[in-house]
Design an enzyme around this catalytic site. Structure first.
Site, PDB file in Angstrom:
ATOM      1  N   SER A 119       0.664  -1.216   0.178  1.00 40.16           N
ATOM      2  CA  SER A 119      -0.063   0.043  -0.075  1.00 40.16           C
ATOM      3  C   SER A 119       0.787   1.260   0.067  1.00 40.16           C
ATOM      4  O   SER A 119       0.385   2.351  -0.388  1.00 40.16           O
ATOM      5  CB  SER A 119      -0.847   0.045   1.259  1.00 40.16           C
ATOM      6  OG  SER A 119      -0.164  -0.122   2.549  1.00 40.16           O
ATOM      7  N   HIS A 140      -1.861  -2.444  -6.640  1.00 34.84           N
ATOM      8  CA  HIS A 140      -2.394  -2.151  -5.384  1.00 34.84           C
ATOM      9  C   HIS A 140      -3.999  -1.891  -5.319  1.00 34.84           C
ATOM     10  O   HIS A 140      -4.744  -1.444  -5.894  1.00 34.84           O
ATOM     11  CB  HIS A 140      -2.143  -0.739  -4.719  1.00 34.84           C
ATOM     12  CG  HIS A 140      -2.416  -0.231  -3.588  1.00 34.84           C
ATOM     13  ND1 HIS A 140      -2.768   0.877  -3.362  1.00 34.84           N
ATOM     14  CD2 HIS A 140      -2.716  -0.891  -2.376  1.00 34.84           C
ATOM     15  CE1 HIS A 140      -3.048   1.270  -1.953  1.00 34.84           C
ATOM     16  NE2 HIS A 140      -3.194   0.006  -1.567  1.00 34.84           N
ATOM     17  N   GLU A 152      -4.596   0.363  -8.507  1.00 36.62           N
ATOM     18  CA  GLU A 152      -3.558   1.330  -8.618  1.00 36.62           C
ATOM     19  C   GLU A 152      -2.290   0.405  -9.218  1.00 36.62           C
ATOM     20  O   GLU A 152      -1.789  -0.407  -8.509  1.00 36.62           O
ATOM     21  CB  GLU A 152      -2.837   1.869  -7.478  1.00 36.62           C
ATOM     22  CG  GLU A 152      -3.464   3.307  -7.357  1.00 36.62           C
ATOM     23  CD  GLU A 152      -2.839   4.032  -6.075  1.00 36.62           C
ATOM     24  OE1 GLU A 152      -2.358   5.229  -6.054  1.00 36.62           O
ATOM     25  OE2 GLU A 152      -2.470   3.497  -4.947  1.00 36.62           O
ATOM     26  N   ASN A 190      -3.116   6.396  -1.175  1.00 37.65           N
ATOM     27  CA  ASN A 190      -2.663   6.666   0.103  1.00 37.65           C
ATOM     28  C   ASN A 190      -2.022   7.984   0.546  1.00 37.65           C
ATOM     29  O   ASN A 190      -1.843   8.605   1.714  1.00 37.65           O
ATOM     30  CB  ASN A 190      -1.812   5.334   0.714  1.00 37.65           C
ATOM     31  CG  ASN A 190      -2.751   4.139   1.282  1.00 37.65           C
ATOM     32  OD1 ASN A 190      -3.890   4.425   1.688  1.00 37.65           O
ATOM     33  ND2 ASN A 190      -2.179   3.078   0.987  1.00 37.65           N
TER      34      ASN A 190
HETATM   35  N1  CAA Z   1     -15.913  -8.193   1.311  1.00 33.53           N
HETATM   36  C1  CAA Z   1     -16.735  -8.394   0.129  1.00 33.53           C
HETATM   37  N2  CAA Z   1     -18.105  -7.695   0.045  1.00 33.53           N
HETATM   38  C2  CAA Z   1     -18.349  -6.769   0.900  1.00 33.53           C
HETATM   39  C3  CAA Z   1     -17.575  -6.588   2.185  1.00 33.53           C
HETATM   40  C4  CAA Z   1     -16.367  -7.511   2.316  1.00 33.53           C
HETATM   41  N3  CAA Z   1     -15.688  -7.279   3.356  1.00 33.53           N
HETATM   42  N4  CAA Z   1     -18.165  -5.673   2.962  1.00 33.53           N
HETATM   43  C5  CAA Z   1     -19.323  -5.324   2.152  1.00 33.53           C
HETATM   44  N5  CAA Z   1     -19.289  -5.994   1.014  1.00 33.53           N
HETATM   45  C6  CAA Z   1     -20.442  -6.021  -0.039  1.00 33.53           C
HETATM   46  C7  CAA Z   1     -21.511  -6.443   0.538  1.00 33.53           C
HETATM   47  O1  CAA Z   1     -21.931  -8.121   0.428  1.00 33.53           O
HETATM   48  C8  CAA Z   1     -22.703  -5.626  -0.408  1.00 33.53           C
HETATM   49  O2  CAA Z   1     -22.996  -6.080  -1.488  1.00 33.53           O
HETATM   50  P1  CAA Z   1     -24.402  -6.384  -2.289  1.00 33.53           P
HETATM   51  O3  CAA Z   1     -25.098  -5.397  -1.908  1.00 33.53           O
HETATM   52  O4  CAA Z   1     -24.307  -6.811  -3.325  1.00 33.53           O
HETATM   53  O5  CAA Z   1     -24.950  -7.617  -1.399  1.00 33.53           O
HETATM   54  C9  CAA Z   1     -21.986  -4.453  -0.553  1.00 33.53           C
HETATM   55  O6  CAA Z   1     -20.526  -4.686  -0.332  1.00 33.53           O
HETATM   56  C10 CAA Z   1     -22.319  -3.144   0.171  1.00 33.53           C
HETATM   57  O7  CAA Z   1     -22.392  -3.532   1.561  1.00 33.53           O
HETATM   58  P2  CAA Z   1     -23.214  -2.979   2.760  1.00 33.53           P
HETATM   59  O8  CAA Z   1     -24.500  -2.846   2.255  1.00 33.53           O
HETATM   60  O9  CAA Z   1     -23.279  -3.765   3.989  1.00 33.53           O
HETATM   61  O10 CAA Z   1     -22.516  -1.670   3.386  1.00 33.53           O
HETATM   62  P3  CAA Z   1     -22.033  -0.352   2.668  1.00 33.53           P
HETATM   63  O11 CAA Z   1     -23.052   0.001   1.510  1.00 33.53           O
HETATM   64  O12 CAA Z   1     -21.667   0.599   3.516  1.00 33.53           O
HETATM   65  O13 CAA Z   1     -20.750  -0.936   1.649  1.00 33.53           O
HETATM   66  C11 CAA Z   1     -18.440  -0.888   1.635  1.00 33.53           C
HETATM   67  C12 CAA Z   1     -19.640  -1.303   2.424  1.00 33.53           C
HETATM   68  C13 CAA Z   1     -18.481  -1.255   0.292  1.00 33.53           C
HETATM   69  C14 CAA Z   1     -17.227  -1.256   2.592  1.00 33.53           C
HETATM   70  C15 CAA Z   1     -18.421   0.890   1.637  1.00 33.53           C
HETATM   71  O14 CAA Z   1     -18.906   1.180   3.254  1.00 33.53           O
HETATM   72  C16 CAA Z   1     -17.196   1.600   1.238  1.00 33.53           C
HETATM   73  O15 CAA Z   1     -17.126   1.690   0.183  1.00 33.53           O
HETATM   74  N6  CAA Z   1     -16.316   1.877   2.252  1.00 33.53           N
HETATM   75  C17 CAA Z   1     -15.355   2.618   1.870  1.00 33.53           C
HETATM   76  C18 CAA Z   1     -14.340   1.557   1.550  1.00 33.53           C
HETATM   77  C19 CAA Z   1     -12.922   2.097   1.218  1.00 33.53           C
HETATM   78  O16 CAA Z   1     -12.498   3.329   1.380  1.00 33.53           O
HETATM   79  N7  CAA Z   1     -11.868   1.126   0.968  1.00 33.53           N
HETATM   80  C20 CAA Z   1     -10.539   1.660   0.641  1.00 33.53           C
HETATM   81  C21 CAA Z   1      -9.702   1.627   1.804  1.00 33.53           C
HETATM   82  S1  CAA Z   1      -8.163   1.908   1.657  1.00 33.53           S
HETATM   83  C22 CAA Z   1      -7.516   0.584   0.949  1.00 33.53           C
HETATM   84  O17 CAA Z   1      -7.944  -0.250   0.701  1.00 33.53           O
HETATM   85  C23 CAA Z   1      -5.891   1.004   0.375  1.00 33.53           C
HETATM   86  C24 CAA Z   1      -5.059   1.103   1.516  1.00 33.53           C
HETATM   87  O18 CAA Z   1      -3.961   0.651   1.266  1.00 33.53           O
HETATM   88  C25 CAA Z   1      -5.227   1.170   3.025  1.00 33.53           C
END
Ligand code: CAA
Length: 283
Positions: A119, A140, A152, A190
């Site tokens: 990351s 990434h 990425e 990031n």
């Molecule tokens: N694994 C697989 N699928 C998942 C999941 C997981 N851990 N968490 C949620 N989902 C799926 C659910 O099954 C659901 O799918 P369906 O609607 O098709 O059934 C869908 O995602 C939406 O989930 P929820 O309705 O439960 O919740 P939500 O609408 O809040 O979505 C989320 C969840 C997609 C995580 C959303 O909150 C989101 O986009 N959050 C931000 C995520 C983000 O910013 N990620 C980047 C992090 S930084 C990174 O990864 C890089 C790094 O280097 C640190």
């Protein structure tokens, strides 16, 4: 260069997610980790997510079995002796990564591309541990991998254009969107996300608002799906601190100074969702 078989190293949240999306796209995937219980846990997680998709009518039971059938498990890096691509998603530690890449350089055939899901660690430095820096690249993925569209793609200093193209094309076959980025600390994602999260933690630390209020402002005011403190818990506070330190050291600029409150939480073992407590508590 055609990719049909690959190894994913690390069966944690990111590695198992990467293995899942690759298997769904029809690739033969070896899911590798240090211990059998780690790969079993990763495989069980994939099975659980696919079962949910069957329950929701998005996959048939037969399709699920086909996807699972594309995944084999391994605890020996030597199993990478006939793969076309390795995607490394082990812990964020430069010594561990360079050690893995040096071994892979010996084990894998000459044509094999070695990718890291790091990351924020420099791809160029990871590549320097091998005799094939032109075939080393960053891929990434974002968490949760099955849901997030972005990958990425990071060009190290020596990454060959042909290798970049193969990985960009392969990423599209995963139904993801590749975005090209050069190798600088934190890349793009990031470099922008973590200072925002760090600033949210400073905002809490300085008593500007409660954690709920800070998250609410960013969710309702900026349409972010999660508030920054909830997102920090979701990513892991140790990971957030590690990335801030990488930015701080990499640029030598105090604007990336990790918030003391973040350090305190990590020292306390409050690492977020995975330990049951971070800015919020989890059951
Ligand atoms: N694994 C697989 N699928 C998942 C999941 C997981 N851990 N968490 C949620 N989902 C799926 C659910 O099954 C659901 O799918 P369906 O609607 O098709 O059934 C869908 O995602 C939406 O989930 P929820 O309705 O439960 O919740 P939500 O609408 O809040 O979505 C989320 C969840 C997609 C995580 C959303 O909150 C989101 O986009 N959050 C931000 C995520 C983000 O910013 N990620 C980047 C992090 S930084 C990174 O990864 C890089 C790094 O280097 C640190």
């Amino acid at each position: 260069m055609k990719i049909s078989k690959l190894m994913v190293i690390g069966a944690g949240q990111m590695g198992s997610g990467i293995a899942q999306v690759c298997a769904q796209a029809g690739y033969k995937v070896i899911l590798n980790d240090l211990k059998p219980e780690f790969v079993e846990r990763g495989f069980a997680g994939i099975n659980k997510l696919l079962t949910r998709n069957v329950d929701k009518g998005r996959l048939t039971e037969e399709q699920k079995q086909d996807i699972l059938g594309n995944i084999t498990t391994s605890t020996d890096l030597k199993d990478a002796s006939d793969v076309d691509l390795v995607i490394e998603a082990a812990v964020e530690n430069m010594d561990i990564k360079t050690n893995i890449f040096a071994q892979l350089d010996e084990i894998t055939p000459d044509h094999t591309i070695l990718a890291s899901n790091t990351s924020s660690l420099p791809i160029t430095e990871i590549a320097a541990a091998t005799k094939r820096p032109e075939k080393v690249i960053g891929m990434h993925f974002m968490n949760p991998v099955p849901v997030m569209k972005l990958v990425e793609i990071i060009r190290g200093l020596a990454t060959a254009d042909e290798v970049y193209q193969v990985i960009e094309d392969m990423t599209k076959t995963l139904s993801k969107v590749p975005v090209e980025v050069n190798d600088f600390p934190g890349f793009v994602s990031n470099r922008i996300l973590m200072p925002m999260i760090n600033e949210a933690i400073y905002t809490l630390y300085e008593g500007v608002a409660t954690k709920e209020a800070i998250d609410e402002v960013m969710k309702l005011g900026m349409n972010h799906p999660m508030g920054p403190l909830t997102l920090a818990d979701f990513i892991g506070l140790d990971t957030c601190l590690y990335i801030m330190e990488t930015l701080h050291q990499g640029f030598g600029d105090d604007k990336y100074r990790p918030c003391p409150l973040l350090r305190k939480y990590v020292k306390a073992g409050w690492l977020g969702k995975k330990t049951g407590r971070g800015f919020y508590t989890y059951q």
